[in-house]
Write an enzyme that holds these catalytic residues in place. Sequence first.
Site, PDB file in Angstrom:
ATOM      1  N   GLY A 122      -1.215   3.026  -7.715  1.00 47.94           N
ATOM      2  CA  GLY A 122      -2.237   2.457  -6.626  1.00 47.94           C
ATOM      3  C   GLY A 122      -1.821   1.403  -6.643  1.00 47.94           C
ATOM      4  N   ASN A 123      -3.088   0.530  -6.128  1.00 45.44           N
ATOM      5  CA  ASN A 123      -3.006  -1.001  -6.027  1.00 45.44           C
ATOM      6  C   ASN A 123      -4.359  -1.686  -5.706  1.00 45.44           C
ATOM      7  OD1 ASN A 123      -3.590  -1.381  -2.932  1.00 45.44           O
ATOM      8  ND2 ASN A 123      -1.732  -0.134  -2.782  1.00 45.44           N
ATOM      9  N   PHE A 124      -4.226  -2.981  -5.789  1.00 46.84           N
ATOM     10  CA  PHE A 124      -5.886  -3.514  -6.096  1.00 46.84           C
ATOM     11  C   PHE A 124      -6.582  -3.741  -4.671  1.00 46.84           C
ATOM     12  CE2 PHE A 124      -3.795  -5.357 -10.167  1.00 46.84           C
ATOM     13  CZ  PHE A 124      -4.511  -4.661 -10.892  1.00 46.84           C
ATOM     14  N   SER A 125      -5.986  -3.234  -3.609  1.00 46.31           N
ATOM     15  CA  SER A 125      -6.792  -3.185  -2.285  1.00 46.31           C
ATOM     16  C   SER A 125      -8.126  -2.685  -2.343  1.00 46.31           C
ATOM     17  CB  SER A 125      -5.783  -2.616  -1.210  1.00 46.31           C
ATOM     18  OG  SER A 125      -6.739  -2.514  -0.187  1.00 46.31           O
ATOM     19  N   ALA A 140      -3.072  -1.449   2.333  1.00 47.03           N
ATOM     20  CA  ALA A 140      -2.185  -1.620   1.414  1.00 47.03           C
ATOM     21  C   ALA A 140      -1.324  -0.320   1.109  1.00 47.03           C
ATOM     22  CB  ALA A 140      -2.592  -2.434   0.058  1.00 47.03           C
TER      23      ALA A 140
END
Length: 405
Positions: free
Chosen positions: A209-212, A277
Amino acid sequence: MSLQGKHIVLGITGSIAAYKAAILTRLLVKKGAEVQIVITPAGKEFITPVTLSALSGRPVISEFFASKDGTWHSHVDLGLWADLMIVAPATASTLAKMACGIADNMLITTYLSMRAPVIVAPAMDLDMYRHITTRRNIEKLAQDGVKVIEPTVGELASHLEGKGRMEEPENIVCFIEEYFASQNYLQGKKVLITAGPTYERIDPVRFIGNFSSGKMGFALAEECAQRGAEVWLIAGPTSLSITHPLIKRIDVESAQQMHMAATDVFPQMDAAILSAAVADYRPQEFKTEKLKREGKEDFSLNLTINPDIAASLGQMKGAEQTLIGFALETNDEMQNAKKKLEKKNLDFIVINSLQEKGAGFGGDTNKVTILMRNGDHVSFGLKSKKEVAKDIIDFVFHIKSSKEN
Ligand code: CTP
């Protein structure tokens, strides 16, 4: 017109017309607005906060600190929360303080922190109203962009006849509705927005995943709906909630699901804003059993490319459709963004630079530059994501030729 979801700060000051503010509150709430009342100490002599909080459904703010526990009331937060501030009734003294910035009560500090448009509805005796000082203060406020609802002529509390009666609450509501109607320039339009991160499953308990946070996309959805658009918000995993009746939320998890949902609805849309994102890659294979460590020193995962939603919509795009992408860059922002704009057939690209403090993922603020197809660009200052969303929507759909603020 419905005022559903509109955030209105209603300032009440020390005039006998304060009783009409109760009716005004009732009418605004009935139309769906959320009304936060800020009252001056003198205002409380004319109408009780209990009446007003019962009508608005929110505690009335008067002091800088809540008396029970000393909590500080943030006028800055109110300034960001509001879509509109109206001071009704506005006394000669409050108008003078507003014109000069004398911030000695909560109402004036709120006014000075206000990012939304401000309306005043003066109420006072006829001689006070026609006094050169009051005239000068009202003129100054009008020059500062404050909208003035002129008082009407009639019998005043002093039993004198003349101009100084606060406009009737029904007419003030019409004025407010007209203001919001003029902001409704996306009525009848359909806008698709992607927001948040995507999660790409590795096994039943792990993902890439990512920090969005999704905050920027959700703010954009809210702003489009506030301007009358029907919004399809395709959201990756996020804890955010949204309630506007014009927003249809479609929750997805992975890039593939987001791609499917977006390509499905895009043909009916007038525009799409791609703020998600999206993970560029996903694990080649989803393991149905939890992966075990089993003494391995190294571990590698084979990834395969995800569909590019922006590029797919760029290919599908008809002549009447507008496509807006985002570019989150750490270096060579302009060149990279320009390449993305062309490659994905976007009309605008919003550049977030991770080199800028307060910009990008997670936080509540952002600082963006919008790049157009002809190479022109416009940069905005560091603002709350709500305000950045306003700037983007106004710029892209209302086309302001240039803006730097
Ligand atoms: N985007 C998308 N689908 C993808 C990847 C990106 O729709 N699979 C969209 C984003 O929502 C954004 C724009 O494309 O509007 C640019 O995303 P960004 O991640 O900055 O660019 P990439 O094309 O992924 O390029 P890179 O990761 O190499 O910078």
